[in-house]
Design an enzyme around this catalytic site. Structure first.
Site, PDB file in Angstrom:
ATOM      1  N   LYS A 176     -12.919  75.105   5.491  1.00  0.00           N
ATOM      2  CA  LYS A 176     -13.739  76.309   5.407  1.00  0.00           C
ATOM      3  C   LYS A 176     -14.833  76.144   4.354  1.00  0.00           C
ATOM      4  CE  LYS A 176     -11.464  80.274   5.379  1.00  0.00           C
ATOM      5  NZ  LYS A 176     -11.727  80.939   6.677  1.00  0.00           N
ATOM      6  N   ARG A 218      -9.940  83.448  -0.147  1.00  0.00           N
ATOM      7  CA  ARG A 218      -9.274  82.875   1.028  1.00  0.00           C
ATOM      8  C   ARG A 218      -8.824  81.451   0.755  1.00  0.00           C
ATOM      9  NH1 ARG A 218     -13.632  85.622   3.868  1.00  0.00           N
ATOM     10  NH2 ARG A 218     -12.802  86.952   5.536  1.00  0.00           N
ATOM     11  N   GLY A 274      -3.493  81.211   9.922  1.00  0.00           N
ATOM     12  CA  GLY A 274      -2.531  82.286   9.667  1.00  0.00           C
ATOM     13  C   GLY A 274      -1.367  81.892   8.789  1.00  0.00           C
ATOM     14  N   MET A 299      -1.514  80.776   5.550  1.00  0.00           N
ATOM     15  CA  MET A 299      -1.653  81.063   4.125  1.00  0.00           C
ATOM     16  C   MET A 299      -2.342  82.415   3.928  1.00  0.00           C
ATOM     17  SD  MET A 299      -2.315  77.290   2.535  1.00  0.00           S
ATOM     18  CE  MET A 299      -3.711  76.942   3.549  1.00  0.00           C
ATOM     19  N   ARG A 344     -19.318  79.502  15.288  1.00  0.00           N
ATOM     20  CA  ARG A 344     -18.418  78.441  15.780  1.00  0.00           C
ATOM     21  C   ARG A 344     -18.763  78.179  17.237  1.00  0.00           C
ATOM     22  NH1 ARG A 344     -13.037  82.320  15.773  1.00  0.00           N
ATOM     23  NH2 ARG A 344     -14.012  83.971  16.986  1.00  0.00           N
ATOM     24  N   HIS A 396       9.528  74.291  46.291  1.00  0.00           N
ATOM     25  CA  HIS A 396       8.876  74.164  47.592  1.00  0.00           C
ATOM     26  C   HIS A 396       7.664  75.082  47.677  1.00  0.00           C
ATOM     27  CE1 HIS A 396       8.305  75.224  51.864  1.00  0.00           C
ATOM     28  NE2 HIS A 396       8.489  73.926  52.022  1.00  0.00           N
ATOM     29  N   SER A 451       3.768  53.975  45.079  1.00  0.00           N
ATOM     30  CA  SER A 451       3.246  55.301  44.785  1.00  0.00           C
ATOM     31  C   SER A 451       4.344  56.062  44.058  1.00  0.00           C
ATOM     32  CB  SER A 451       2.854  56.008  46.082  1.00  0.00           C
ATOM     33  OG  SER A 451       2.376  57.298  45.786  1.00  0.00           O
ATOM     34  N   CYS A 479       1.747  60.162  43.669  1.00  0.00           N
ATOM     35  CA  CYS A 479       1.546  61.216  44.650  1.00  0.00           C
ATOM     36  C   CYS A 479       2.389  62.440  44.324  1.00  0.00           C
ATOM     37  CB  CYS A 479       1.837  60.721  46.057  1.00  0.00           C
ATOM     38  SG  CYS A 479       3.540  60.214  46.299  1.00  0.00           S
ATOM     39  N   TYR A 524      -5.007  54.804  41.296  1.00  0.00           N
ATOM     40  CA  TYR A 524      -5.482  56.120  41.726  1.00  0.00           C
ATOM     41  C   TYR A 524      -4.421  57.178  41.466  1.00  0.00           C
ATOM     42  CZ  TYR A 524      -2.442  55.728  45.812  1.00  0.00           C
ATOM     43  OH  TYR A 524      -1.331  55.610  46.630  1.00  0.00           O
TER      44      TYR A 524
END
Lengths: 916, 916
Positions: free
Chosen positions: B26, B96, B105, B107, B340, B457, B796, B863, B883
């Site tokens: 920060k 901070r 979150g 600290m 940001r 399924h 495969s 596959c 592939y």
């Protein structure tokens, strides 16, 4: 000039026993026996090189070979005092193949060579048995025609059967000498027609043609295929053995017999065997005439008897093993036809091994290797009296799941089994068994199921109990509610019902109708103890534990030499009648509070069980597995509930009462069924799984219901305290089942450890040692064993489940295609019987190495059913496990297998060294 | 003297953006913004080293630090023109934490530091808003008390709630300024009681105490735990950022707003955002007042507007990404509070990436990495209009199984779904789906099931069809026969019935009662095409195929850029109404002749299907898998049969007719049910398996019924001939499923090859190329892949089944405990959604390496359903596959994931580089 032909006979031989490369196995053996002074019918061996030359040279052999053959034949004729082709007293020959490695039945043999029209008459006159002479002749024509000229067998058979039919004979033996003379003429015509030449009357021509035929058979398709399978080189070639034939049926000074140097049934050192005067070898086997005991040979011909005793004793000394021999006495002269190491029963194997050590014949290492571990089964279980079994109708053959012979009346439910067992022995018959059936299995003398394989529930539990069991007997259709079953045998359908007597053989899978006689073994004999003691020396530190769930089994395991309990399945205790309601209450509730309440009721019971195990195993480790099976195993079956619910609205009072008996733990009365059944079904539906094997079980239960693990840990450590305070040494090992990775073990270990520290701390036993480890039974656990071992103090391979998951194969279902898989050579063995080394074994090896890489102290064992299989024990030894665990009745087998594995480690494979 | 404190503000900073080690993330960011000329409220950062010194030094800091702090504070006061503790116009500060790595979150933070009795009054006067001032003060006392002195929140809450109750207020906002003054006094008392001292009125003391509290929070338990999880070193320490607070509610010259440099919904390059005059940031978010569009800021204060546009444009140029910013105008001065990289929708991500390449802002590689593959889903499926969804009752959340929004009327059976779909859109609701349901799933707009996970399924088929689907929605109890379901929501039980409108969100798992509005995507937009083209350049040779069973799906797959079919499941064609009777006849017969007859009827149908696939894939490979599922999937359910059989004797005619409709393929009329049902049940019982996943299926079927493989091979190669003769390029690859070792592949390959040679030979197409390969989906096949590869031309990976077997986890059952497993961090991801790299992945890697070791030419792909998951695609790329294959609608996602994997190969993990 090279030497192609080696003579043997007359107490000497040109070759010797070391020349297997050129003489082949059989030829080398014959030379060896002759050199040892054994009276073997003379002969000569044509070496294997000739076979190669024959094929390299367009199926011809160099002239020198033939010359050497005729020279050897001359010698042989001189030795035997007979001449090949002599019409008055012909020398007859056998022609046999014989390669370096045994290829049983793959190549050709020709017997009675030398017979022709004239010599057959001479043989007939000499033996005074024309029927015998002409039967030999017609057999020779047929064999020679088929082997040397490819004349198909069926042509000869057709002619033979035609005459038999014409004469209205039922048996071949009804054929007279005159009939056989007719057949001989017929056979010669057939030969001529198909071989396109006359049957050769010249005995020397017969010999050369037969020799070539034996060589040709090296390339017979079945022989080639066999070599390919067995990885035998095609270039080895076969030798050809030509040997004089001798006949025990040449009158009253001739005889034939078989024998053993010791009793192959008991192993006792007695001269054992039988003989027949004026008979052929096959007459002894055929059982038409009753042979005399070999002791009577002494009265018939003392010289022969003494010579035989002398020879066989020497043979035993020479081969250093019990011999199985065949002999023939031809006209007063003793000839040894064969000798080999004799097959024997398990008890005989043990006794012979132990005795031979005492006699100084073999050393202890050899003795230990002499007994196949599986043979020990016969010493540990009753066996059937073979003769008695033969008189019964064989119903079917199932899978041999737990060895031993059992006879009893059929019971179709576990309740019936318990009830009936009070009055008579019982065989429990079920489609399959479930943990519900434990009490029935316990009451039964034997167990028979229609489905499942060697790792099915029935098989596993029966082996644990030492109860004979046959599973997967698909030929039997069981109607459990009707208490009747039907079996399709080869020729008819048999119905068997409650109370019928059956006999089952857990060692062969045979199922018989009726009562067979059984013989009880004596596992505690001194000779057995001595043998096991020898074996244990070689086994060394490699441990053998037993899988046992209750104190009774633990005691049996100790008696068999188990050095601890490798697996206690805590859930087996959950099925007892006093516990099941609490187990069911625990499962059926949907809140932690009620579950904890039900568990609290189970705690003292579990504690008592564990205390019993610890006491029985004083000083030895006890591995206790936390709850493993899916919860639906403890509640009524879903489909049964569905059917009952469908029937309920129209059911009569009797049916309702039957239902009530099934749901007595849930419904107080018939009236309540209407509300209870739907609720029960709803919960059972929630528990239902498509693939329970891969479902909510094992550590997954302990993770979702930590209170179960807590209760079990508390019961274990309270029992530890109880027994330790009695001054006994307690070595508890808590085992978490079915983990897939270290995270699950961490979760459960934390729970167990917290309880252990609390309970031991409170009891002032902070120094009490214990281990927490895990089963490796899921491939992922094996693949990540390096991480798992950072939390585990021990691994125990659960090879049943590991085989199921690694092979994607349900042990409950695979029997539907496993037979086909074995026939098609896809399975080399039943993977649930013998560890699949290529796949599952590779994973085990990987896990052992990964585990030890991060935790060198890791204790590693196996608690799957494979722990009692000799080949698998060898594997476990080889990959470096610390112990195997198996059912109590297999502990001696595992001890022996481990000893053999240890011996084999420096000497090659144990299996290759076994005799039996 | 060391420098402990770094100032920033006023267009400059002592530190810079590279100093994350000492300034924390920060602090470095604030320095960087200041140096870029962004008007950030000034402040200073105490470096991380001080935190370590603090802990090493008994929680004290060296005097020099304090001295540097006061110096920095002086500067800050000068910069902001306000003084800390000034009663008239106080400077307020935030304190901070800020470590090197973000620990969101974990600290502490303290806001409004500097308020005390006097300065609060000053703030009140200055803002003219006493309610705001006293609310700030009471919040500060509470936050400071809790963070710096550990006073528990509940004490403050209790006092607040007590007053609220006394005043009978419902909302906190009803509290008046006077009420809050009372609360402030109460809070000070509470502080004193628990902190055992007065609340410090000295602002400087407040500052030092707050600084220490921020350091202390480095060791707060949740922060320690977070560091352990994320492997962040404890020694890094946290910096402490002290920054001036600015207020947008200081009158009508003050304002606050949020914005984006581009439209985060569409990606369009417009200045996007909103603001509120005289308001705090939280007012914009809270929605009590309606903010004005940011374009109107121009009218309110043109200077501020121009300055804001200018700053944010520069920020976008500097960060090279779309910025999400917050700003406040305090008394006419613009302050940037945060900027940001902005979160965006999928369409926006694609558009921004493509536009920025066009604008020259980023290169193509960066553009490709900017879009998370999963974001593409929004471009490929309809989505709900969020506002519209909010107005509906949410019934439940299931598992997001197939993305997309669907609205329709409920149908409880597939038959109903087909019928109802003619009139209105339909959502098919089932307990689970089976292959029987294909036609219903096809007719439905969305699918909802009560059980099953991402690989069930329903999930697999729905994704293949591109139909939105929510599975495993356990909160819904379905009564399929009654066509009604009940859902327990948080506050009531809702009953839903046939015809009711529901909306389901397959991307979130949400199920809603009623009709939500949906928005259609435009997957064929030029910008999308441009983006995918960029991605494909990086993907290179790594292929993406689709799983498709029918020509329609194959065409869709081509449209999405699939380069072939990686999996055609032949059995999906077996469920069509004209085929099922033949399939059933084939299964139910017990002889080869009838089976062959039934198969002959199926052959032309299969041939037609295959021809369609080959045509659609002209020039691309088509992998066809031989029959895979267990046969009982094609016949009526066992338990349904049992129930019907139980009911039959007492059933009325209506029930019987209902039954007949279920068994119409087997029973001609009602009367025949009596004989047909028991026969059917007997056969179904034979087919029944305890663990069908591990049973008689896959190649095991083809081995026991070779005629099935023969028929399928014939259909494939006859189709090849048919399509090749039309001049198209056919590249068939025949795939044998579920092998466990090379022997099974050998067996099936022989059958396929013989048929292929015969069919192609007859057609004169001997040169037609084809491959025979296998799925690797059983651990044993992976473990023995070296041997398998000697016979296989391709592998495969079937990662669904491989995950099931490797993890011992049924995809149909694991949802019972998977949520608990994810909560307890045992599963990092759903293993059926993302490849489990540690276990399953290790096995895949092993198999790839073993396979290539004996067959370097081996083609390797995947596959399983994982083929469409970005992380899994990356894994497949990393292990060297050729592939991936996935459902058609995931092809673009896989293409992008593969491109990112290729880019990441030289640059670390793709996931770490993604922005979204």
């Amino acid at each position: 000039m090279s030497k192609y032909v080696y003579s043997f006979g007359g107490g000497t031989a040109e070759g010797d026993g070391t020349m297997k490369d050129s003489l082949g196995g059989k030829g080398a053996g014959l030379a060896s026996m002759c050199r040892a002074g054994v009276p073997v019918p003379g002969g000569f061996t044509i070496i294997t090189d000739v076979c190669n030359v024959f094929f390299d040279n367009d199926k011809k052999v160099p002239k020198e070979v033939d010359e050497q053959i005729w020279k050897a034949l001359d010698q042989l004729e001189a030795l035997m005092g007979k001449k090949l082709g002599d019409a008055a007293d012909p020398l007859l020959l056998s022609v046999r193949s014989g390669a370096k490695f045994s290829m049983p039945g793959m190549m050709n043999t020709i017997l009675n060579l030398g017979l022709n029209d004239k010599t057959t008459k001479g043989l007939s006159d000499k033996t005074g048995n024309p029927r015998f002479a002409y039967d030999c002749y017609r057999r020779f024509i047929q064999m020679f025609g088929e082997v040397a000229f490819g004349v198909e067998m069926e042509h000869f058979d057709h002619a033979f059967d035609t005459l038999k039919a014409k004469k209205k004979y039922k048996l071949d033996t009804e054929m007279t000498a005159d009939d056989l003379k007719v057949i001989v003429e017929e056979f010669k015509k057939i030969f001529k027609k198909h071989a396109k030449r006359d049957f050769p009357q010249d005995a020397r021509e017969q010999l050369l043609l037969s020799r070539n035929a034996v060589f040709m058979s090296w390339w017979a398709p079945k022989a080639s295929y066999y070599r390919k399978m067995e990885k035998i080189s095609d270039r080895l070639g076969t030798a050809c053995n030509i040997q004089a034939m001798v006949f025990g049926n040449m009158g009253d000074t001739s005889a034939t017999g078989v024998g053993f140097t010791r009793d192959p049934g008991s192993g006792e050192k007695v001269f054992y065997g039988e003989f027949l005067v004026n008979a052929q070898g096959e007459d002894v086997v055929a059982g038409i005439r009753t042979p005399s005991p070999i002791s009577e040979l002494k009265d018939w011909n003392a010289d022969v008897y003494n010579q035989l005793r002398d020879i066989t004793s020497k043979l035993e000394l020479s081969y250093k093993d019990m011999q199985d021999f065949e002999f023939t006495v031809q006209e007063g002269v003793l000839w040894m036809l064969q000798t080999r190491n004799g097959k024997r029963t398990g008890p005989a194997a043990v006794r012979v091994a132990v005795d031979m050590v005492t006699e100084g014949l073999i050393d202890e290492k050899t003795a230990v290797m002499r007994v196949a571990p599986a043979q020990l089964d016969q010493l540990l279980h009753p066996v059937f009296d073979t003769a008695s079994l033969k008189s019964l109708t064989k119903l079917a053959t199932g899978i041999d799941a737990s060895p031993g012979a059992a006879v009893g009346r059929l019971a179709f439910t576990s309740e019936d089994a318990v009830e009936m067992s009070a009055k008579s022995p019982v065989i429990l018959i079920r489609k399959e068994t479930t943990p519900d059936d434990i009490h029935g299995m316990d009451a039964a003398k034997g167990i028979l199921t229609a489905v499942g394989g060697k790792s099915s529930h029935a098989a596993v539990v029966a082996r644990g109990m030492g109860v004979p069991c046959v599973v997967g007997c698909g030929a039997i259709s069981i109607n459990e509610r009707g208490k009747v079953a039907t079996v399709k045998t080869a020729d008819k359908t048999v119905t068997i019902k409650e109370g019928d007597w059956v006999s089952i053989d857990g060692a062969t899978g045979g199922v018989y109708l009726g009562q067979a006689a059984t013989k009880d073994p004596d596992p505690n004999s001194p000779v057995f103890a001595k043998f096991m003691k020898m074996a244990d020396v070689f086994r060394g530190k490699f441990g053998v534990r037993a899988n046992a769930d209750i104190p009774r089994d633990a005691k049996a395991a100790r008696a068999f030499g188990a050095e601890g309990i490798g697996l206690c399945r805590t859930e087996h205790m959950f099925f007892a009648e006093d516990r099941l309601p609490h187990v069911q209450a625990m499962i059926l509730t949907d809140n932690v509070k009620d579950r904890t309440k039900a568990l609290a009721k189970l705690l003292p019971m579990q504690r008592k069980d564990f205390a019993g195990l610890f006491e029985a195993m004083n000083g030895f480790p006890v591995v206790i597995r936390t709850l493993d099976p899916p919860l639906h195993e403890f509640v009524p079956k879903r489909e049964e509930l569905m059917v009952d619910l469908a029937k309920l609205p129209t059911a009569d009072i009797k049916t309702k009462k039957e239902m009530l008996s099934r749901y007595k733990n849930f419904a107080p009365d018939v009236k309540s069924l209407k509300t209870v059944l739907p609720q029960l079904l709803a919960r059972v539906e929630q528990l239902h799984e498509f693939n329970p094997m891969l479902g909510h079980r094992g550590c997954r239960l302990g993770i979702t219901y930590p209170e179960i693990t807590e209760m079990q840990a508390r019961a274990i450590f309270e029992a530890v305290v109880q027994v330790a305070k009695k001054g006994k040494t307690v070595i508890p090992e808590v085992m978490i089942p079915l983990i897939g990775g270290v995270e699950e073990l961490e979760n459960q270990k934390k729970i167990v450890k917290a309880i252990a520290e609390e309970v031991l701390g409170k009891a002032g036993l902070k120094k009490q040692k214990y281990m927490i480890g895990t089963m490796i039974e899921i491939p992922r656990a094996a693949l990540t064993a390096d991480r798992v071992a950072t939390e585990a103090e021990f691994f125990s391979f659960g090879t049943n489940d590991l085989t199921q998951t690694t092979m994607g194969l349900s042990r409950d279902d695979y029997t539907k295609f496993s037979k086909e898989y074995e026939e098609k050579k896809i399975f080399k063995n039943d993977p649930f019987g013998v560890i699949d080394r290529e796949g599952v074994g590779k994973l085990i090896k990987l896990a052992v190495d990964l585990g030890r890489s991060t935790n060198p102290e890791l204790e590693i064992g196996i608690c799957g059913e494979h722990g009692g299989d000799p080949s698998s024990v060898e594997f476990c030894y080889q990959v470096g496990m610390d112990y195997v665990s198996c059912s109590p009745y297999r502990v001696p087998i595992a001890r022996l297998a481990a000893a053999q594995a240890a011996i084999a480690k420096s000497e090659g494979s144990a299996e290759a060294n076994r005799t039996a």
